[in-house]
Design an enzyme around this catalytic site. Structure first.
Site, PDB file in Angstrom:
ATOM      1  N   TYR A 421       0.845  -1.094   0.006  1.00  0.00           N
ATOM      2  CA  TYR A 421       0.062  -0.123  -0.175  1.00  0.00           C
ATOM      3  C   TYR A 421       0.701   1.340   0.051  1.00  0.00           C
ATOM      4  O   TYR A 421       1.702   1.281   0.998  1.00  0.00           O
ATOM      5  CB  TYR A 421      -0.943  -0.057   1.243  1.00  0.00           C
ATOM      6  CG  TYR A 421      -2.072   1.227   1.291  1.00  0.00           C
ATOM      7  CD1 TYR A 421      -3.108   1.129   0.626  1.00  0.00           C
ATOM      8  CD2 TYR A 421      -1.365   2.290   2.105  1.00  0.00           C
ATOM      9  CE1 TYR A 421      -4.114   2.263   0.900  1.00  0.00           C
ATOM     10  CE2 TYR A 421      -2.235   3.375   1.924  1.00  0.00           C
ATOM     11  CZ  TYR A 421      -3.581   3.253   1.446  1.00  0.00           C
ATOM     12  OH  TYR A 421      -4.232   4.681   1.400  1.00  0.00           O
ATOM     13  N   SER A 423       1.565   4.886   0.618  1.00  0.00           N
ATOM     14  CA  SER A 423       1.044   6.262   1.141  1.00  0.00           C
ATOM     15  C   SER A 423       2.165   7.573   0.384  1.00  0.00           C
ATOM     16  O   SER A 423       3.283   7.546   0.750  1.00  0.00           O
ATOM     17  CB  SER A 423       1.123   6.290   2.722  1.00  0.00           C
ATOM     18  OG  SER A 423       0.986   7.540   3.123  1.00  0.00           O
ATOM     19  N   LEU A 494      -2.764   9.725   8.219  1.00  0.00           N
ATOM     20  CA  LEU A 494      -3.689   8.566   8.830  1.00  0.00           C
ATOM     21  C   LEU A 494      -3.184   7.363   8.268  1.00  0.00           C
ATOM     22  O   LEU A 494      -3.272   6.179   9.107  1.00  0.00           O
ATOM     23  CB  LEU A 494      -4.890   8.831   8.380  1.00  0.00           C
ATOM     24  CG  LEU A 494      -6.418   7.511   8.491  1.00  0.00           C
ATOM     25  CD1 LEU A 494      -6.394   7.455  10.004  1.00  0.00           C
ATOM     26  CD2 LEU A 494      -7.496   7.944   7.768  1.00  0.00           C
ATOM     27  N   GLU A 495      -2.743   7.376   7.232  1.00  0.00           N
ATOM     28  CA  GLU A 495      -2.227   6.000   6.801  1.00  0.00           C
ATOM     29  C   GLU A 495      -0.897   5.580   7.184  1.00  0.00           C
ATOM     30  O   GLU A 495      -0.744   4.332   7.608  1.00  0.00           O
ATOM     31  CB  GLU A 495      -2.033   6.312   5.244  1.00  0.00           C
ATOM     32  CG  GLU A 495      -3.247   6.524   4.165  1.00  0.00           C
ATOM     33  CD  GLU A 495      -2.590   6.849   2.966  1.00  0.00           C
ATOM     34  OE1 GLU A 495      -3.667   6.925   1.827  1.00  0.00           O
ATOM     35  OE2 GLU A 495      -1.687   7.272   2.531  1.00  0.00           O
ATOM     36  N   LEU A 496      -0.143   6.743   7.650  1.00  0.00           N
ATOM     37  CA  LEU A 496       1.161   6.326   8.370  1.00  0.00           C
ATOM     38  C   LEU A 496       0.760   5.921   9.660  1.00  0.00           C
ATOM     39  O   LEU A 496       1.530   4.776  10.356  1.00  0.00           O
ATOM     40  CB  LEU A 496       1.979   7.500   8.502  1.00  0.00           C
ATOM     41  CG  LEU A 496       3.259   7.399   9.575  1.00  0.00           C
ATOM     42  CD1 LEU A 496       4.302   6.408   8.946  1.00  0.00           C
ATOM     43  CD2 LEU A 496       4.093   8.805   9.590  1.00  0.00           C
TER      44      LEU A 496
END
Length: 610
Positions: A421, A423, A494-496
């Protein structure tokens, strides 16, 4: 001593050399000056000279000489004079049996003193030297009384006791009008000073005129000086003596000699035509009144000095340990011959208590292939150096090769949908880098299934839920670090955070940092600063990193999941995954349009159809 006794008996019986039976006066046999050391007396102290003729009582003593009618006459030859003079006796100079007393001695008494023992048929004479030392000539330490005569020696076992009596105290008692007094002083040789009695310890005590040592310890070794004072004919006289006290190992310990090295029957490998040194070490305990001890080598039962072979020699050395000797003897053999291998070499030690022996033997040393060993060692070192250089230069390639052979394909161990994924900051430059470079290589060249939120998310869903779902369904979270990552909205953060939390809690997701542009540490958010400390960072270096064989892609492949399948299978899987996503999107769009049309223009169903 035997010749002395024989001549002395001849002199006493009138048959000395040069005497005739017709002579009326016996010829006096002159023994010259005594070989013993000169008598030393301090100026002003009492002293005496003993006639050396009576130094062997078994031959003749003073009482027997008197009963046989012999007279003892003293003469002296003072320094600076040529003629012997009879000694005028007085209150200061007197004779007591075989001794000539000087009470006290003065500097002018220095000279040679002759005692003559004679009767009508025999005569013998011998001389002894007396030296009166001035006070400034005697050795003296700080606070110590001066002593002229050499010290006597006393040996005391450790943890044992003994009583010290001042030398010649009994002689002074015979000449004194009253009981003499004795003052004791201890000279600490380590500190070079003297301490008068009391000595401030409980192990040494003066009892009357004697000094009692109850328990001998190492600190009590040294010189004990005693000063005797007595009264004679109204005058006060004194003399000083010294006793050297040494500690020895107690008699309760074993006094048998011991060989410490070598062991019995030891075999020494040697080379012919070379020199060999055989070492033997032994312990020789000291025995009082029997100090004879030795250590030696024998060759076939013969001592080294008995051999008629100059190739053999022996070197001895000893170390004194409180009179016990640690002895070492080295047997030196030059130019070892083949017949020496058949000889018996024996080391022996002996003292008055007993003896011990151990034998050793020589054998020819097996020569090792030194050239072959050296070459083999050199080749080994070169190979190790080459392997080190290869690993240092190609460690990434070796690691990838190892993973391709022995690594585990994570697709068979989990049920996740995506491999990676990605980011990134939502801007045109980084989006171009992600879609054109990262996605293209990962999917098309390396065969990984890649998830990009803006591409793979379905419309109508919640961003937060979709983001968390994608991260949870991925094996790796690839974070593209750039100056704009922390400032482009909250989705990247948010992804991290979702990736770091999933990695910390379950460990099923790993986070990879890819530095697209250099970033100052101060400009990073807290989560990214923490991630940089613990996580791997792969740096993009522009054109240098575009090639698939560059260091960037190798490092990235090390962090990505292992792929064991062939390239065609990987590409097929990627295309199949893309096709399924496209079908899913079209199906969703069709359903959405159908629902919209039905809501806006409802149609009637024909009766026949019903």
């Amino acid at each position: 001593m035997a010749s002395f006794v024989l001549l002395f008996l001849l002199a006493l019986t009138g048959r000395a050399v040069g005497q005739t039976n017709d002579s009326t006066e016996p010829m006096c046999h002159d023994w010259g000056e005594s070989s013993e050391a000169a008598v030393l007396v301090l100026d002003g102290e009492a002293g005496w000279v003993s006639c050396p003729l009576f130094s062997h009582p078994a031959v003749y003593n003073y009482t027997m000489a008197q009963s046989a009618g012999h007279d003892l006459v003293w003469y002296r030859l003072l320094d600076g004079h040529d003629l012997e003079q009879p000694i005028p006796y007085s209150a200061r100079v007197s004779r007591e049996r075989e001794r000539l007393w000087l009470q006290p001695a003065v500097a002018n008494d220095t000279g040679q003193y002759i005692c003559m023992l004679r009767n009508k048929s025999s005569c013998s004479r011998i001389a002894v030297r007396l030296q009166v030392l001035q006070r400034d000539q005697a050795v003296r330490s700080a606070g110590c009384p001066q002593v002229a005569m050499a010290a006597t020696e006393e040996l005391i076992g450790f943890q044992q006791g003994k009583t010290l009596t001042c030398p010649n105290l009994e002689d002074a008692s015979k000449m004194a009008d009253s009981d003499p007094t004795v003052n004791w002083t201890y000279m600490n040789q380590a500190m070079s000073r003297c301490d008068p009695y009391p000595f401030w310890d409980n192990h040494r005590e003066q009892v009357g005129t004697r000094l009692r040592i109850y328990t001998m310890l190492i600190p009590y070794e040294g010189l004990y000086i005693c000063t005797v004072r007595y009264q004679r004919r109204g005058g006060s006289l004194s003399f000083t003596r010294s006793i050297k006290v040494s500690g020895i190992y107690p008699t309760t310990l074993s006094k048998d000699p011991t060989i410490l090295h070598p062991t019995n029957g030891k075999v020494f490998p040697v080379r012919t035509s070379s020199d060999v040194h055989l070492t033997c070490r032994g312990l020789l305990p000291f025995i009082i009144d029997k100090p004879e001890r030795e250590i030696w080598w024998t060759v076939d039962g013969k001592r080294v000095e008995q051999l008629n072979d100059g190739r053999f020699s022996q070197t001895n050395s000893t170390i004194d340990d409180h009179r016990d000797l640690k002895a070492e003897t080295i047997l030196n053999i030059r130019d070892v011959q083949s017949e020496d291998l058949q000889r018996n070499f024996t080391c022996s030690v002996r003292n008055a208590r007993g003896s011990m022996a151990r034998w050793v033997q020589l054998e020819e040393e097996v020569s090792l292939p030194s050239v072959e060993l050296g070459c083999g060692l050199g080749v080994t070192l070169v190979l190790m150096l080459l392997l080190f250089v290869v690993y240092h230069v190609f460690w990434l390639e070796l690691l990838l090769l190892y993973r391709s052979w022995f690594g585990t394909d994570e697709r068979h161990t989990d049920d996740k949908e995506f491999d990676v994924y990605i980011s990134y900051a939502r801007n045109s430059e980084e989006e171009q880098f992600v879609l054109s470079t990262l996605r293209s290589v990962l999917e098309n060249e390396l065969g990984y299934s890649v998830c990009i939120f803006d591409r793979d998310s379905l419309p109508g869903g919640t961003i937060t839920d979709e983001t968390l779902s994608f991260v949870a369904r991925s094996r790796r979270l690839l974070v593209v670090v750039s100056p704009g990552y922390a400032s482009q909205g909250s989705q990247a953060l948010l992804e991290l955070k979702a990736g770091i939390d999933s990695m910390a809690l379950g460990g099923h997701l790993r986070v990879i940092l890819v530095q697209y542009r250099p970033v100052q540490r101060q400009s990073l958010v807290r989560e990214l600063r923490r991630a940089r400390v613990a996580l791997a960072l792969v740096r993009w270096q522009g054109d240098k990193s575009k090639e698939l064989t560059s260091r960037f892609w190798k490092q990235l492949r090390v962090e990505l999941p292992v792929r064991r399948a062939g390239r065609e299978e990987q590409q097929g899987s990627s295309k199949e995954a893309a096709l399924m996503r496209l079908i899913s999107q079209n199906s969703t769009n069709s359903q959405t349009g159908l629902i919209s049309n039905t809501t806006k223009t409802p149609q009637k169903v024909p009766n026949s159809a019903a």
